[in-house]
Scaffold this motif. Structure first.
Motif, PDB file in Angstrom:
ATOM      1  N   ARG A 215       0.839  -1.207  -0.027  1.00  0.00           N
ATOM      2  CA  ARG A 215      -0.101  -0.008  -0.039  1.00  0.00           C
ATOM      3  C   ARG A 215       0.896   1.168   0.072  1.00  0.00           C
ATOM      4  O   ARG A 215       0.453   2.161  -0.630  1.00  0.00           O
ATOM      5  CB  ARG A 215      -0.901  -0.170   1.253  1.00  0.00           C
ATOM      6  N   GLY A 218       2.062   1.961  -3.504  1.00  0.00           N
ATOM      7  CA  GLY A 218       1.162   2.500  -4.394  1.00  0.00           C
ATOM      8  C   GLY A 218       0.990   3.956  -3.869  1.00  0.00           C
ATOM      9  O   GLY A 218       0.733   4.881  -4.913  1.00  0.00           O
ATOM     10  N   TRP A 219       0.849   4.258  -2.410  1.00  0.00           N
ATOM     11  CA  TRP A 219       0.778   5.771  -2.212  1.00  0.00           C
ATOM     12  C   TRP A 219       1.610   6.646  -2.616  1.00  0.00           C
ATOM     13  O   TRP A 219       1.273   7.900  -3.146  1.00  0.00           O
ATOM     14  CB  TRP A 219       0.356   5.422  -0.455  1.00  0.00           C
ATOM     15  N   ALA A 221       3.721   6.077  -5.284  1.00  0.00           N
ATOM     16  CA  ALA A 221       3.461   6.198  -6.630  1.00  0.00           C
ATOM     17  C   ALA A 221       2.478   7.182  -7.214  1.00  0.00           C
ATOM     18  O   ALA A 221       2.798   7.777  -8.160  1.00  0.00           O
ATOM     19  CB  ALA A 221       3.049   4.806  -7.270  1.00  0.00           C
ATOM     20  N   GLU A 222       1.451   7.324  -6.540  1.00  0.00           N
ATOM     21  CA  GLU A 222       0.383   8.324  -7.054  1.00  0.00           C
ATOM     22  C   GLU A 222       0.842   9.638  -6.689  1.00  0.00           C
ATOM     23  O   GLU A 222       0.334  10.511  -7.256  1.00  0.00           O
ATOM     24  CB  GLU A 222      -0.789   8.057  -5.907  1.00  0.00           C
ATOM     25  N   ARG A 223       1.847   9.820  -5.758  1.00  0.00           N
ATOM     26  CA  ARG A 223       2.553  11.105  -5.661  1.00  0.00           C
ATOM     27  C   ARG A 223       3.920  11.258  -6.609  1.00  0.00           C
ATOM     28  O   ARG A 223       4.741  12.137  -6.074  1.00  0.00           O
ATOM     29  CB  ARG A 223       2.519  11.430  -4.260  1.00  0.00           C
ATOM     30  N   THR A 226       8.987   6.896  -6.850  1.00  0.00           N
ATOM     31  CA  THR A 226       9.264   5.347  -7.299  1.00  0.00           C
ATOM     32  C   THR A 226      10.312   4.923  -6.086  1.00  0.00           C
ATOM     33  O   THR A 226      11.396   5.307  -6.016  1.00  0.00           O
ATOM     34  CB  THR A 226       9.631   5.102  -8.613  1.00  0.00           C
ATOM     35  N   PRO A 324       0.138  15.229  -8.349  1.00  0.00           N
ATOM     36  CA  PRO A 324      -0.860  15.793  -8.847  1.00  0.00           C
ATOM     37  C   PRO A 324      -1.538  16.919  -8.469  1.00  0.00           C
ATOM     38  O   PRO A 324      -1.703  16.993  -7.294  1.00  0.00           O
ATOM     39  CB  PRO A 324      -1.859  14.729  -9.084  1.00  0.00           C
TER      40      PRO A 324
END
Length: 328
Positions: A215, A218-219, A221-223, A226, A324
């Motif tokens: 998790r 993924g959290w 990666a959304e920001r 990497t 984003p």
């Protein structure tokens, strides 16, 4: 008291004034006798005539329009004792300059955290990886669960034991007391930006640690981050084959600290200390569920609002360049 190089002491100032006023000596002759200037003799004569003291006046102004209000000073000291935050963070809460906060804390002898908080005594060795995701730190913070009604830290030992005994739905030990258990806070924090991701669970097994890692990846990666490497201690979950295989599947290089050397993983250790002061023990929670519900809001405040001295007094999110909507 006059300074050590003063030509006239308070006793001689009075003598000078009496020679002029009572004995009728000319000011110029008195000045020559005592080897001082004419204006100096005139100053003490004028004070004698109006009945003022011959001692030096205080240099403190009668009024200070820009003086920090006492209410702000008291609140600054109170927040320092309760939250253990530094001048930059307290300045953001109080709406004053960090230098003003530092002056207040210095006056109150609270300018060093060692005066009010835990201190290791180890010298500080700072390092920082070049970009977000280059290295993240992972660790688990173990804290005791809070009984319904509040824990002993805020309600006292006696009432805390009563709340503990009255908490329903808990297994009992051999003496009949409830086993409240522990909460395990799993944290992944980026070395460069200090952006943190945390979850609270009831265990610290490898399965839980791996699920948190998935998790967290993924959290981040959304920001736009990497994760390349991850540093952990030598806990059982991080020495497991499951952890090794999961890191390999996620293309993450796992690294471990030297045994019995938590300073190597110091960034996440320091974050857990900040989290304990700012969230876990920051106020009186009436239940463990209430405390866990408060964690997301505190993490949001830490990542996006709270100034961080390692980030040039900006929030950790300011160091992420691919978030984003950051530039919209």
């Amino acid at each position: 008291m006059s300074h050590q190089n003063a030509a006239l002491t308070p006793r001689h100032r009075l003598k000078v004034a009496k020679l002029v006023v009572e004995d009728g000596w000319p000011i110029s002759e008195v000045a020559a006798r005592f080897q001082v200037s004419w204006p100096t003799v005139k100053r003490w004569v004028d004070r004698y005539l109006v009945g003022e003291s011959m001692y030096d006046r205080t240099s403190r102004p009668k009024t200070s329009p820009n003086e920090t209000p006492k209410t702000v000073t008291k609140r600054c000291v109170s927040l320092r004792m309760r939250l253990r935050e530094g001048p930059v963070q307290l300045a953001a809460r109080l709406g004053i300059a960090p230098s003003t906060v530092h002056r207040i804390l210095t006056t109150a002898r609270l300018n060093r955290l060692s005066y009010v908080d835990r201190a290791t005594g180890e010298p500080i060795r700072r390092y920082e990886h070049p970009h977000p995701g280059s290295l993240v730190h992972v660790d688990v913070k173990k804290i005791g669960n809070i009984p319904d009604g509040g824990g002993w830290r805020y309600v006292g030992r006696k009432q805390g034991e009563k709340n503990r005994a009255a908490t329903p739905g808990k297994p009992r030990n051999q003496y009949g007391g409830p086993k409240l258990g522990y909460a395990f806070v799993h944290t992944v924090i980026d070395d460069h930006s200090r952006v943190a991701y945390s979850e609270v669970h009831d265990d610290e097994t490898a399965i839980t640690a791996v699920a948190v890692l998935h998790r967290a990846v993924g959290w981040f990666a959304e920001r736009g981050v990497t994760i390349e490497r991850i540093l952990s201690d030598n806990g059982g979950a991080y020495r497991s084959h499951l952890w090794r295989d999961t890191c390999q599947a996620l293309s993450i290089t796992p690294k471990r600290t030297r045994p019995y050397r938590p300073q190597t993983n110091g960034k996440v250790e320091r974050f857990h200390r900040t989290m304990a002061d700012g969230w876990a023990y920051a106020r009186c929670y009436t239940s463990e569920h209430e405390r866990r519900d408060a964690l997301p809001d505190w993490l949001h405040h830490y990542n996006e609002v709270r100034p961080h001295t390692a980030c040039a007094n900006q929030p950790p999110f300011s160091r992420l360049i691919n978030v984003p909507g950051q530039y919209s």
